[in-house]
Design a protein around this motif. Structure first.
Motif, PDB file in Angstrom:
ATOM      1  N   PRO A  96       0.799  -1.233   0.000  1.00 22.44           N
ATOM      2  CA  PRO A  96       0.000   0.000   0.000  1.00 22.44           C
ATOM      3  C   PRO A  96       0.827   1.276   0.000  1.00 22.44           C
ATOM      4  O   PRO A  96       0.274   2.369  -0.121  1.00 22.44           O
ATOM      5  N   SER A  97       2.153   1.153   0.109  1.00 19.43           N
ATOM      6  CA  SER A  97       2.998   2.349   0.046  1.00 19.43           C
ATOM      7  C   SER A  97       3.360   2.713  -1.393  1.00 19.43           C
ATOM      8  O   SER A  97       3.966   3.763  -1.631  1.00 19.43           O
ATOM      9  N   LEU A  98       2.986   1.850  -2.345  1.00 22.46           N
ATOM     10  CA  LEU A  98       3.339   2.063  -3.749  1.00 22.46           C
ATOM     11  C   LEU A  98       2.123   2.453  -4.585  1.00 22.46           C
ATOM     12  O   LEU A  98       0.981   2.165  -4.205  1.00 22.46           O
ATOM     13  N   ARG A  99       2.381   3.085  -5.730  1.00 26.34           N
ATOM     14  CA  ARG A  99       1.327   3.329  -6.710  1.00 26.34           C
ATOM     15  C   ARG A  99       0.859   2.009  -7.305  1.00 26.34           C
ATOM     16  O   ARG A  99       1.572   1.001  -7.284  1.00 26.34           O
ATOM     17  N   THR A 100      -0.349   2.035  -7.873  1.00 29.04           N
ATOM     18  CA  THR A 100      -0.908   0.844  -8.519  1.00 29.04           C
ATOM     19  C   THR A 100      -1.334   1.161  -9.937  1.00 29.04           C
ATOM     20  O   THR A 100      -2.029   2.150 -10.187  1.00 29.04           O
ATOM     21  N   ILE A 101      -0.899   0.311 -10.857  1.00 31.10           N
ATOM     22  CA  ILE A 101      -1.320   0.398 -12.253  1.00 31.10           C
ATOM     23  C   ILE A 101      -2.341  -0.701 -12.496  1.00 31.10           C
ATOM     24  O   ILE A 101      -2.058  -1.879 -12.262  1.00 31.10           O
ATOM     25  N   VAL A 102      -3.533  -0.343 -12.923  1.00 30.34           N
ATOM     26  CA  VAL A 102      -4.567  -1.314 -13.270  1.00 30.34           C
ATOM     27  C   VAL A 102      -4.604  -1.441 -14.782  1.00 30.34           C
ATOM     28  O   VAL A 102      -4.749  -0.432 -15.488  1.00 30.34           O
TER      29      VAL A 102
END
Length: 296
Positions: A57-63
């Motif tokens: 949860p500390s990182l960005r997420t690419i969907v």
């Protein structure tokens, strides 16, 4: 998007999809990270499933959202590029069950977008993971699904990248991709008027090589569609490899873009790995016939 507007959209989608069979079990979320770049972890929309995964949860997420039945080929380009460029979570959505045929994909897109939004909302409510941490990337039918999901998230998705969004069945579709789906909606048109949508749809629309037939593909429209995915993937890794960007030339109109007669400033770059929050207008750029495509 205001809460009331989202309520009415949700109600409309519920009516639209009530006759369709796509269920939550038919949309599979595959998590890729730098700890598991080649083998995904399947996530279910439950707290326990997410807790035991590599989701950080500390990182960005690419969907990522594929088009008609094309989970493997699309993600073979996009997932490795994002993991090379940046330490991120990549959630690759597999909705192959609902997009086996093109007609199925058009009819199931609303339900798929709803299921994706519900998953994002679980991460938001149970893990305090802000929607501002996402980029959604969709190709073909998946570009419209990205917009549907973006409108239904509790909060605002900052950036959607729509790669060669589909044309047929979408001109009057209520879920059609539009600039209202995220803070910034960036669109790449590669088979405009054939497989892909022709007119501008986002805040910023790019028409490489005129937007309809890509250099090196001849009359093979499916090749041009695949090249659009390759353009995006190349744009993501370009900074880390000190490679050329896809630099766009501003156009005064859609007609200028498709005729490659634009003469405005070269002040916009397509794609890339970073957070993008601004940009508007219509742009075009030329590419090489083979990889590397970008010419700066």
């Amino acid at each position: 998007m205001c809460v009331l507007a989202k309520y009415f959209l949700l109600a409309a989608l519920a009516v639209t999809v009530s006759s369709h069979s796509l269920g939550p079990q038919d949309v599979v979320f595959h998590l890729f990270t730098r700890n598991n770049p080649g083998q995904s972890q399947v996530l279910f929309p439950t707290v326990s499933s997410i807790l035991i995964s590599n989701f950080d949860p500390s990182l960005r997420t690419i969907v990522t959202i594929h088009g008609q039945g094309d989970f493997g080929n699309f993600n073979a380009f996009v997932v490795p590029s994002h993991l090379e460029a940046e330490n991120v979570n990549v959630l690759a959505v597999d909705w192959s069950v609902g997009s086996t045929t093109y007609i199925d994909g058009v009819s199931q897109a609303n339900q798929c977008g709803l299921i994706i939004a519900q998953f994002i909302n679980i991460l938001s409510s149970e893990f305090s993971y802000s929607p501002e941490q996402y980029r959604i990337v969709g190709v073909g039918l998946g570009a419209h699904v990205a917009a549907i999901a973006g409108r239904l998230v509790n909060g605002n998705i900052p950036h959607i990248v729509a790669i060669d969004p589909s044309l047929h069945g979408w001109t009057h579709h209520p879920g059609r991709l539009g600039s209202d789906a995220a803070g910034l909606v960036e669109v790449l048109h590669a088979t405009a008027g054939f497989l892909g949508y022709d007119y501008p749809l986002g805040d910023i629309d790019f028409y490489p090589n005129g937007g309809s037939i890509q250099n090196g593909c001849g009359i093979d429209i499916s090749c041009s569609h695949v090249f659009s995915i390759a353009f995006y993937s190349e744009s993501v890794i370009a900074p880390s490899r000190n490679a050329n960007d896809f630099v766009g030339t501003a156009c005064e109109s859609y007609e200028q873009a498709i005729s490659m007669s634009c003469q405005g400033p070269r002040d916009a770059v397509f794609g890339g790995p970073g957070v993008k929050t601004s940009g508007s207008g219509i742009y075009t750029f030329s590419t090489a016939n083979s990889s590397p495509f970008a010419q700066g």
